[in-house]
Design a protein around this motif. Structure first.
Motif, PDB file in Angstrom:
ATOM      1  N   LYS A 192       8.141  21.952 -29.993  1.00 41.15           N
ATOM      2  CA  LYS A 192       7.045  21.306 -28.974  1.00 41.15           C
ATOM      3  C   LYS A 192       6.658  20.156 -29.276  1.00 41.15           C
ATOM      4  O   LYS A 192       6.258  19.433 -28.534  1.00 41.15           O
ATOM      5  CB  LYS A 192       5.758  22.620 -29.475  1.00 41.15           C
ATOM      6  CG  LYS A 192       4.549  22.323 -28.472  1.00 41.15           C
ATOM      7  CD  LYS A 192       3.557  21.268 -29.399  1.00 41.15           C
ATOM      8  CE  LYS A 192       2.458  20.816 -28.566  1.00 41.15           C
ATOM      9  NZ  LYS A 192       1.286  20.256 -29.378  1.00 41.15           N
ATOM     10  N   LYS A 204      -7.753  24.071 -28.205  1.00 36.32           N
ATOM     11  CA  LYS A 204      -8.436  22.693 -28.220  1.00 36.32           C
ATOM     12  C   LYS A 204      -9.079  22.603 -30.002  1.00 36.32           C
ATOM     13  O   LYS A 204      -9.817  23.396 -30.250  1.00 36.32           O
ATOM     14  CB  LYS A 204      -9.435  22.292 -27.492  1.00 36.32           C
ATOM     15  CG  LYS A 204      -9.044  22.074 -26.102  1.00 36.32           C
ATOM     16  CD  LYS A 204      -9.960  21.717 -24.909  1.00 36.32           C
ATOM     17  CE  LYS A 204      -9.288  21.423 -23.713  1.00 36.32           C
ATOM     18  NZ  LYS A 204     -10.233  21.328 -22.594  1.00 36.32           N
ATOM     19  N   ASP A 260      -8.428  13.884 -29.201  1.00 32.51           N
ATOM     20  CA  ASP A 260      -7.963  14.724 -27.962  1.00 32.51           C
ATOM     21  C   ASP A 260      -9.180  15.131 -27.213  1.00 32.51           C
ATOM     22  O   ASP A 260      -9.899  15.959 -27.997  1.00 32.51           O
ATOM     23  CB  ASP A 260      -6.983  15.820 -28.457  1.00 32.51           C
ATOM     24  CG  ASP A 260      -5.877  15.215 -29.208  1.00 32.51           C
ATOM     25  OD1 ASP A 260      -5.196  14.532 -28.602  1.00 32.51           O
ATOM     26  OD2 ASP A 260      -5.500  15.358 -30.406  1.00 32.51           O
ATOM     27  N   VAL A 266      -7.488  22.702 -32.649  1.00 31.30           N
ATOM     28  CA  VAL A 266      -6.913  23.748 -33.299  1.00 31.30           C
ATOM     29  C   VAL A 266      -5.535  23.036 -33.858  1.00 31.30           C
ATOM     30  O   VAL A 266      -4.953  22.676 -33.180  1.00 31.30           O
ATOM     31  CB  VAL A 266      -6.629  25.264 -32.582  1.00 31.30           C
ATOM     32  CG1 VAL A 266      -5.884  25.969 -33.492  1.00 31.30           C
ATOM     33  CG2 VAL A 266      -7.956  25.933 -32.157  1.00 31.30           C
ATOM     34  N   SER A 267      -5.025  23.420 -35.204  1.00 27.26           N
ATOM     35  CA  SER A 267      -3.650  22.545 -35.683  1.00 27.26           C
ATOM     36  C   SER A 267      -2.729  23.245 -34.789  1.00 27.26           C
ATOM     37  O   SER A 267      -2.755  24.317 -34.387  1.00 27.26           O
ATOM     38  CB  SER A 267      -3.744  23.101 -37.115  1.00 27.26           C
ATOM     39  OG  SER A 267      -3.255  24.356 -37.472  1.00 27.26           O
ATOM     40  N   ARG A 268      -1.484  22.581 -35.080  1.00 22.30           N
ATOM     41  CA  ARG A 268      -0.173  22.813 -34.289  1.00 22.30           C
ATOM     42  C   ARG A 268       0.203  24.350 -34.905  1.00 22.30           C
ATOM     43  O   ARG A 268       0.494  25.045 -34.106  1.00 22.30           O
ATOM     44  CB  ARG A 268       0.828  21.819 -34.829  1.00 22.30           C
ATOM     45  CG  ARG A 268       2.029  21.814 -33.797  1.00 22.30           C
ATOM     46  CD  ARG A 268       3.142  20.988 -34.276  1.00 22.30           C
ATOM     47  NE  ARG A 268       2.543  19.488 -34.588  1.00 22.30           N
ATOM     48  CZ  ARG A 268       2.730  18.496 -35.115  1.00 22.30           C
ATOM     49  NH1 ARG A 268       4.077  18.503 -35.813  1.00 22.30           N
ATOM     50  NH2 ARG A 268       2.596  17.525 -35.005  1.00 22.30           N
ATOM     51  N   HIS A 315      -0.592  18.427 -24.298  1.00 22.21           N
ATOM     52  CA  HIS A 315      -0.585  19.779 -25.196  1.00 22.21           C
ATOM     53  C   HIS A 315      -0.036  20.934 -24.556  1.00 22.21           C
ATOM     54  O   HIS A 315       0.826  21.561 -24.813  1.00 22.21           O
ATOM     55  CB  HIS A 315      -1.563  19.992 -26.090  1.00 22.21           C
ATOM     56  CG  HIS A 315      -1.723  18.916 -27.492  1.00 22.21           C
ATOM     57  ND1 HIS A 315      -0.933  19.061 -28.362  1.00 22.21           N
ATOM     58  CD2 HIS A 315      -2.840  18.031 -27.783  1.00 22.21           C
ATOM     59  CE1 HIS A 315      -1.407  18.235 -29.482  1.00 22.21           C
ATOM     60  NE2 HIS A 315      -2.554  17.540 -28.824  1.00 22.21           N
ATOM     61  N   TYR A 353       5.979  16.943 -26.783  1.00 19.98           N
ATOM     62  CA  TYR A 353       4.704  16.422 -26.796  1.00 19.98           C
ATOM     63  C   TYR A 353       4.833  14.880 -27.272  1.00 19.98           C
ATOM     64  O   TYR A 353       4.308  13.931 -26.269  1.00 19.98           O
ATOM     65  CB  TYR A 353       3.878  17.092 -27.908  1.00 19.98           C
ATOM     66  CG  TYR A 353       2.398  16.547 -27.923  1.00 19.98           C
ATOM     67  CD1 TYR A 353       1.433  16.586 -26.628  1.00 19.98           C
ATOM     68  CD2 TYR A 353       2.104  15.701 -29.005  1.00 19.98           C
ATOM     69  CE1 TYR A 353       0.264  16.074 -26.868  1.00 19.98           C
ATOM     70  CE2 TYR A 353       0.936  15.156 -29.110  1.00 19.98           C
ATOM     71  CZ  TYR A 353      -0.265  15.205 -27.911  1.00 19.98           C
ATOM     72  OH  TYR A 353      -1.504  14.722 -28.125  1.00 19.98           O
ATOM     73  N   SER A 380      -2.134  27.103 -33.401  1.00 17.30           N
ATOM     74  CA  SER A 380      -1.854  27.218 -31.883  1.00 17.30           C
ATOM     75  C   SER A 380      -0.713  27.925 -31.689  1.00 17.30           C
ATOM     76  O   SER A 380      -0.666  28.854 -30.947  1.00 17.30           O
ATOM     77  CB  SER A 380      -1.773  25.602 -31.348  1.00 17.30           C
ATOM     78  OG  SER A 380      -2.794  24.874 -31.724  1.00 17.30           O
ATOM     79  N   ALA A 394      -7.736  16.447 -35.866  1.00 17.30           N
ATOM     80  CA  ALA A 394      -6.452  17.447 -36.525  1.00 17.30           C
ATOM     81  C   ALA A 394      -5.171  16.987 -36.205  1.00 17.30           C
ATOM     82  O   ALA A 394      -4.042  17.500 -36.936  1.00 17.30           O
ATOM     83  CB  ALA A 394      -6.804  18.670 -36.043  1.00 17.30           C
ATOM     84  N   SER A 395      -4.873  16.105 -35.242  1.00 18.26           N
ATOM     85  CA  SER A 395      -3.566  15.717 -35.002  1.00 18.26           C
ATOM     86  C   SER A 395      -2.814  14.866 -35.717  1.00 18.26           C
ATOM     87  O   SER A 395      -3.465  14.000 -36.309  1.00 18.26           O
ATOM     88  CB  SER A 395      -3.515  14.983 -33.457  1.00 18.26           C
ATOM     89  OG  SER A 395      -2.337  14.677 -33.141  1.00 18.26           O
ATOM     90  N   LYS A 396      -1.548  15.226 -36.095  1.00 12.74           N
ATOM     91  CA  LYS A 396      -0.665  14.591 -36.756  1.00 12.74           C
ATOM     92  C   LYS A 396      -0.102  13.218 -36.031  1.00 12.74           C
ATOM     93  O   LYS A 396       0.797  12.237 -36.685  1.00 12.74           O
ATOM     94  CB  LYS A 396       0.430  15.345 -37.444  1.00 12.74           C
ATOM     95  CG  LYS A 396      -0.044  16.482 -38.246  1.00 12.74           C
ATOM     96  CD  LYS A 396       1.051  17.100 -39.145  1.00 12.74           C
ATOM     97  CE  LYS A 396       0.241  17.980 -40.065  1.00 12.74           C
ATOM     98  NZ  LYS A 396       1.245  19.034 -40.790  1.00 12.74           N
TER      99      LYS A 396
HETATM  100  C1  G6P Z   1      -5.966  18.268 -31.995  1.00 12.13           C
HETATM  101  C2  G6P Z   1      -5.733  18.927 -30.578  1.00 12.13           C
HETATM  102  C3  G6P Z   1      -5.036  20.147 -30.523  1.00 12.13           C
HETATM  103  C4  G6P Z   1      -3.669  19.843 -31.493  1.00 12.13           C
HETATM  104  C5  G6P Z   1      -4.377  19.475 -32.710  1.00 12.13           C
HETATM  105  C6  G6P Z   1      -2.965  19.139 -33.707  1.00 12.13           C
HETATM  106  O1  G6P Z   1      -7.029  18.945 -32.577  1.00 12.13           O
HETATM  107  O2  G6P Z   1      -7.257  19.298 -29.892  1.00 12.13           O
HETATM  108  O3  G6P Z   1      -4.753  20.578 -29.224  1.00 12.13           O
HETATM  109  O4  G6P Z   1      -3.173  21.172 -31.642  1.00 12.13           O
HETATM  110  O5  G6P Z   1      -4.803  18.179 -32.559  1.00 12.13           O
HETATM  111  O6  G6P Z   1      -2.143  18.133 -33.052  1.00 12.13           O
HETATM  112  P1  G6P Z   1      -0.539  17.625 -33.528  1.00 12.13           P
HETATM  113  O7  G6P Z   1      -0.603  16.431 -32.464  1.00 12.13           O
HETATM  114  O8  G6P Z   1      -0.600  17.398 -35.149  1.00 12.13           O
HETATM  115  O9  G6P Z   1       0.168  18.613 -32.889  1.00 12.13           O
END
Ligand code: G6P
Ligand code: MG
Length: 214
Positions: A75, A44, A10, A46-48, A20, A79, A51, A114-116
């Motif tokens: 959310k 940015k 991201d 930062v985990s879900r 996001h 997304y 956040s 960090a994104s799932k």
């Molecule tokens: C990335 C983005 C964050 C987001 C995180 C988790 O690090 O920069 O803004 O919260 O991933 O993403 P997810 O898709 O798992 O919610």
């Protein structure tokens, strides 16, 4: 000598930050408040879960763990609905070209995000096959600036951390690279990412020559 590149997703490969932001904003609005684009910068990298904690704090709202889980799920559904419409046109300028140039030069490539949802995004924009390893939010338990995500990437590529370069748009990500003993390239503003070995505005400004000066 650099043998591997580890890319955040991201803000480095694709600009999903806007999705996001839209989804979190919708959630905040439903809860009766709003937050600025400037505040959004703090989310940015930062985990879900984290956040959501920050957003609830901004709104001055207390929720139980169970309620928080429900809100985060809500959310994420919004997304996912947005990213499910992504196309290869949404790859950031120069990103695909630079990754391909690295591959041709024999460098190993990993994703460190960090994104799932990273698997789905890579599929949608058609670049899954450019990565030798994908380490994302499903595989790590410690958030950046902990180096776990990048160390797992280096391990999967079988390259020592000192021979890896991390590409990151978040300060927490640059710190994670430093904490892992890796080189780092910041994507964004030098004011924010000054700790990186090199700061550029996008991968369209990157080259193998610059990589070799790190
Ligand atoms: C990335 C983005 C964050 C987001 C995180 C988790 O690090 O920069 O803004 O919260 O991933 O993403 P997810 O898709 O798992 O919610
Ligand atoms: Mg990022």
């Amino acid at each position: 000598i650099i043998k591997a590149c580890i890319f955040d997703l991201d803000g480095v490969i694709v600009d999903t930050a806007v999705y996001h932001y839209k989804a979190w904003k919708r959630l905040a609005n439903e809860l009766g408040f709003d937050f600025s684009e400037e505040a959004n910068e703090k989310l940015k990298g930062v985990s879900r879960v984290r956040s959501l904690e920050l957003i609830l704090q901004w709104g001055g709202i207390a929720k139980t763990k169970a309620e928080q889980e429900e809100l985060a799920t809500k959310k994420n559904a919004w997304y996912v609905d947005m990213i499910s419409h992504m196309t290869p046109a949404e790859i950031l300028p120069g990103a695909k070209e630079f990754v391909e140039a690295c591959r041709e030069a024999g460098l190993k490539i990993a994703l460190g995000s960090a994104s799932k949802n990273s698997g789905m995004i890579l599929e949608k924009v058609g670049i899954t096959n450019l990565f030798d390893a994908v380490i994302d939010g499903n595989k790590v338990s410690k958030a950046k600036p902990d180096p776990e995500v990048f160390l797992k990437g280096a391990e999967a590529l079988n390259v020592p951390p000192a021979e890896c370069v991390v590409f990151e748009d978040a300060i927490a990500g640059i710190e994670a690279a430093i904490n892992g003993g890796m080189k780092s390239v910041g994507i964004g503003s030098p004011d924010v990412l000054g700790k990186a070995d090199l700061v550029i505005s996008g991968l369209n400004e990157m080259s193998l020559e610059k990589l070799n000066t790190l």
